[in-house]
Design an enzyme around this catalytic site. Structure first.
Site, PDB file in Angstrom:
ATOM      1  N   CYS A 146       0.858  -0.865  -0.160  1.00 55.14           N
ATOM      2  CA  CYS A 146      -0.355   0.321   0.206  1.00 55.14           C
ATOM      3  C   CYS A 146       0.740   1.208  -0.364  1.00 55.14           C
ATOM      4  O   CYS A 146       0.216   2.345  -0.318  1.00 55.14           O
ATOM      5  CB  CYS A 146      -1.256   0.163   1.061  1.00 55.14           C
ATOM      6  SG  CYS A 146       0.116  -0.651   3.107  1.00 55.14           S
ATOM      7  N   HIS A 239      -1.511   6.486   3.948  1.00 52.43           N
ATOM      8  CA  HIS A 239      -1.000   6.366   4.444  1.00 52.43           C
ATOM      9  C   HIS A 239      -0.215   7.371   3.982  1.00 52.43           C
ATOM     10  O   HIS A 239       0.270   8.535   2.623  1.00 52.43           O
ATOM     11  CB  HIS A 239       0.431   5.793   3.616  1.00 52.43           C
ATOM     12  CG  HIS A 239      -0.238   3.810   4.177  1.00 52.43           C
ATOM     13  ND1 HIS A 239      -1.243   3.900   5.368  1.00 52.43           N
ATOM     14  CD2 HIS A 239       0.261   2.221   3.188  1.00 52.43           C
ATOM     15  CE1 HIS A 239      -1.287   2.906   5.605  1.00 52.43           C
ATOM     16  NE2 HIS A 239      -0.567   1.762   4.628  1.00 52.43           N
TER      17      HIS A 239
HETATM   18  N1  LIG Z   1      -4.915  -3.284   4.966  1.00 53.60           N
HETATM   19  C1  LIG Z   1      -4.643  -2.635   3.904  1.00 53.60           C
HETATM   20  O1  LIG Z   1      -4.060  -1.218   4.031  1.00 53.60           O
HETATM   21  C2  LIG Z   1      -4.001  -3.634   2.863  1.00 53.60           C
HETATM   22  C3  LIG Z   1      -3.357  -2.979   2.098  1.00 53.60           C
HETATM   23  C4  LIG Z   1      -2.400  -3.619   1.120  1.00 53.60           C
HETATM   24  C5  LIG Z   1      -2.618  -5.082   0.914  1.00 53.60           C
HETATM   25  N2  LIG Z   1      -2.984  -5.875   1.880  1.00 53.60           N
HETATM   26  C6  LIG Z   1      -2.409  -6.960   2.253  1.00 53.60           C
HETATM   27  O2  LIG Z   1      -4.210  -7.742   1.752  1.00 53.60           O
HETATM   28  C7  LIG Z   1      -4.674  -8.755   3.109  1.00 53.60           C
HETATM   29  C8  LIG Z   1      -5.100  -8.544   4.195  1.00 53.60           C
HETATM   30  O3  LIG Z   1      -5.371  -7.491   4.615  1.00 53.60           O
HETATM   31  P1  LIG Z   1      -6.111  -6.836   5.781  1.00 53.60           P
HETATM   32  O4  LIG Z   1      -5.430  -5.497   6.342  1.00 53.60           O
HETATM   33  O5  LIG Z   1      -7.143  -7.029   5.242  1.00 53.60           O
HETATM   34  O6  LIG Z   1      -6.414  -8.145   7.054  1.00 53.60           O
HETATM   35  P2  LIG Z   1      -7.407  -8.551   7.343  1.00 53.60           P
HETATM   36  O7  LIG Z   1      -7.933  -7.637   8.052  1.00 53.60           O
HETATM   37  O8  LIG Z   1      -6.780  -9.173   9.127  1.00 53.60           O
HETATM   38  O9  LIG Z   1      -8.223 -10.287   6.388  1.00 53.60           O
HETATM   39  C9  LIG Z   1      -8.045 -10.706   6.161  1.00 53.60           C
HETATM   40  C10 LIG Z   1      -8.341 -11.878   5.859  1.00 53.60           C
HETATM   41  O10 LIG Z   1      -8.162 -13.359   5.667  1.00 53.60           O
HETATM   42  C11 LIG Z   1      -8.314 -14.282   5.815  1.00 53.60           C
HETATM   43  N3  LIG Z   1      -7.843 -15.548   6.332  1.00 53.60           N
HETATM   44  C12 LIG Z   1      -7.085 -15.106   7.563  1.00 53.60           C
HETATM   45  N4  LIG Z   1      -6.863 -16.838   7.755  1.00 53.60           N
HETATM   46  C13 LIG Z   1      -7.950 -17.401   6.777  1.00 53.60           C
HETATM   47  C14 LIG Z   1      -7.363 -19.238   6.632  1.00 53.60           C
HETATM   48  N5  LIG Z   1      -6.155 -19.194   7.329  1.00 53.60           N
HETATM   49  N6  LIG Z   1      -8.313 -19.168   5.335  1.00 53.60           N
HETATM   50  C15 LIG Z   1      -9.076 -18.845   4.632  1.00 53.60           C
HETATM   51  N7  LIG Z   1      -8.915 -17.320   4.903  1.00 53.60           N
HETATM   52  C16 LIG Z   1      -7.766 -17.143   6.204  1.00 53.60           C
HETATM   53  C17 LIG Z   1      -9.983 -13.578   7.099  1.00 53.60           C
HETATM   54  O11 LIG Z   1     -10.582 -14.068   7.313  1.00 53.60           O
HETATM   55  P3  LIG Z   1     -11.064 -14.412   8.684  1.00 53.60           P
HETATM   56  O12 LIG Z   1     -12.576 -13.437   8.910  1.00 53.60           O
HETATM   57  O13 LIG Z   1     -12.584 -15.463   7.933  1.00 53.60           O
HETATM   58  O14 LIG Z   1     -10.821 -14.507  10.155  1.00 53.60           O
HETATM   59  C18 LIG Z   1     -10.076 -12.229   6.617  1.00 53.60           C
HETATM   60  O15 LIG Z   1     -10.917 -12.153   5.913  1.00 53.60           O
HETATM   61  C19 LIG Z   1      -2.823  -8.749   3.756  1.00 53.60           C
HETATM   62  O16 LIG Z   1      -1.729  -9.412   2.503  1.00 53.60           O
HETATM   63  C20 LIG Z   1      -1.927  -7.900   3.722  1.00 53.60           C
HETATM   64  O17 LIG Z   1      -0.675  -7.613   3.657  1.00 53.60           O
HETATM   65  C21 LIG Z   1      -3.416  -4.844   3.519  1.00 53.60           C
END
Ligand SMILES: NC(=O)c1ccc[n+]([C@@H]2O[C@H](COP(=O)([O-])OP(=O)(O)OC[C@H]3O[C@@H](n4cnc5c(N)ncnc54)[C@H](OP(=O)(O)O)[C@@H]3O)[C@@H](O)[C@H]2O)c1
Length: 346
Positions: A146, A239
């Site tokens: 990001c 950011h």
């Molecule tokens: N937030 C940002 O600004 C941002 C920006 C760019 C990239 N990212 C990337 O995008 C991804 C998601 O980020 P986020 O901030 O949205 O994280 P998050 O809120 O923690 O969400 C993670 C997701 O992954 C799922 N998950 C976790 N363990 C799993 C498993 N064993 N099997 C299947 N699904 C599973 C969770 O499902 P449950 O709800 O069922 O646990 C949830 O839907 C990450 O790789 C992060 O590095 C984030």
């Protein structure tokens, strides 16, 4: 004609942005949601702790969440999966014939995987041909970290001036850590000078790949030398980067501002639905950009820059800002898929 799409990691912070941004999308309709065992079997409204100001649509609220296994999802699947599981799950989906458009870090630096910002390196989609050598019937395309989206977009128009080196210090929003993210006790009234998951290294490597050129089917990285320092601050969304650059040529401030304001790419030429009319906007006010005032510009898809001035150590310094879960994540992936759709790759 709308195309049905799925969302892996649909319950997370990025997954929710996918749901919100796709709610009225002219081409894509959400038909399938996947998440962990904790969520599978529940209705989306019960599985997701909805954190966005836009109301959750009834259609998606009542959709059932499925396990994150291929077979039942549509061909095009967006992924906001936690990176601890994204490698295996996204690989399984690609193997089964899905086109996975991912936010996670796992495949970004693979030689045959496009790390895409459509305004900057739309031609990197040529790497997809090389994925035929994998045991995959489908394909994987990624968008950057990001911060890197904001940073690489700010640097891309400076390549014409002979971009040599750059130093960036970030001030990153709490939504970048997912939900519930950083405990309030740690972040309120505080600055944390560390973000896990190799954040600084991602900035120092992904940027070079994105700014690189495709030669003979492979990316030759841009040579810009980068030093990154990251911090987490008590901001909801957005950011910010305090950035300095050294350039071979010595353009004046007006030439740099004109390069930013005039910067356009394939999304603008093609009129893609999520493309901002002007991807980079230079703000002339002395105290801008600010997350609370500028982060949602053009639906959160525009990068704002300000405070360009001479740097006594490198050549110039400035401040850049972008929406981390929109331009830096879900909006970026949707723009990638729109580009692929128009290029006949879906
Ligand atoms: N937030 C940002 O600004 C941002 C920006 C760019 C990239 N990212 C990337 O995008 C991804 C998601 O980020 P986020 O901030 O949205 O994280 P998050 O809120 O923690 O969400 C993670 C997701 O992954 C799922 N998950 C976790 N363990 C799993 C498993 N064993 N099997 C299947 N699904 C599973 C969770 O499902 P449950 O709800 O069922 O646990 C949830 O839907 C990450 O790789 C992060 O590095 C984030």
């Amino acid at each position: 004609m709308t195309m049905e799409v799925g969302i892996l990691g649909a319950t997370g912070m990025v997954g929710q942005q996918f749901v919100a941004l796709l709610a009225n999308h002219p081409w894509f309709k959400v038909a399938w949601l996947g998440a962990s065992e904790r969520s599978a079997g529940k209705a989306y409204r019960d599985a997701a702790a909805w954190r966005l100001p836009a109301p959750l649509s009834d259609d998606v609220a009542k959709l059932g969440v499925d396990a994150a296994t291929p077979g039942r999802a549509p061909k095009l699947v967006f992924s906001g999966l936690d990176s601890s599981v994204a490698g295996e799950i996204e690989g399984a989906f690609a193997q089964a014939g899905h086109i996975v458009v991912s936010n996670s870090r796992n495949y970004r630096m693979e030689a045959d995987v496009p790390l895409l910002i459509p305004e900057v390196n739309a031609d990197h989609l040529a790497l997809l041909k090389a994925q035929a050598a994998r045991n995959w019937k489908g394909r994987i395309v990624t968008n950057p970290n990001c911060v890197v989206v904001v940073y690489a977009m700010a640097l891309a128009p400076l390549r014409q001036f002979g971009l040599k080196s750059s130093i960036i210090t970030t001030l990153q929003a709490i939504s970048g850590a997912g939900y519930p993210g950083v405990p309030s006790w740690d972040i309120l009234g505080n600055v944390i000078p560390f973000i896990g998951g190799g954040e600084e290294q991602k900035i120092e490597t992904e940027t070079n790949k994105i700014l690189g050129t495709v030669k003979n089917g492979a990316v030759q990285d841009h040579e810009v030398k980068i030093s990154a320092a990251v911090t987490r601050v008590g901001v909801h969304n957005g950011h910010t980067g305090s950035i300095a650059v050294s350039l071979d040529q010595k353009p004046d401030v007006d030439a740099i501002v004109a390069a930013w304001n005039g910067f356009r790419g394939r999304p603008q030429a093609l009129g893609l639905p999520s493309a901002p009319a002007q991807p980079i906007v230079y703000l002339t006010e002395q105290n801008r950009p600010q997350p609370s005032l500028d982060v949602n510009r053009d639906g959160g898809m525009t990068i704002t820059i300000g405070r360009l001035r001479a740097c006594p150590v490198l050549d110039f310094k400035f401040v850049a800002l972008g929406h981390n879960t929109i331009r830096g994540a879900a909006g970026a992936a949707i723009l990638n898929a729109e580009l692929m759709h128009r290029e006949g790759l879906l």
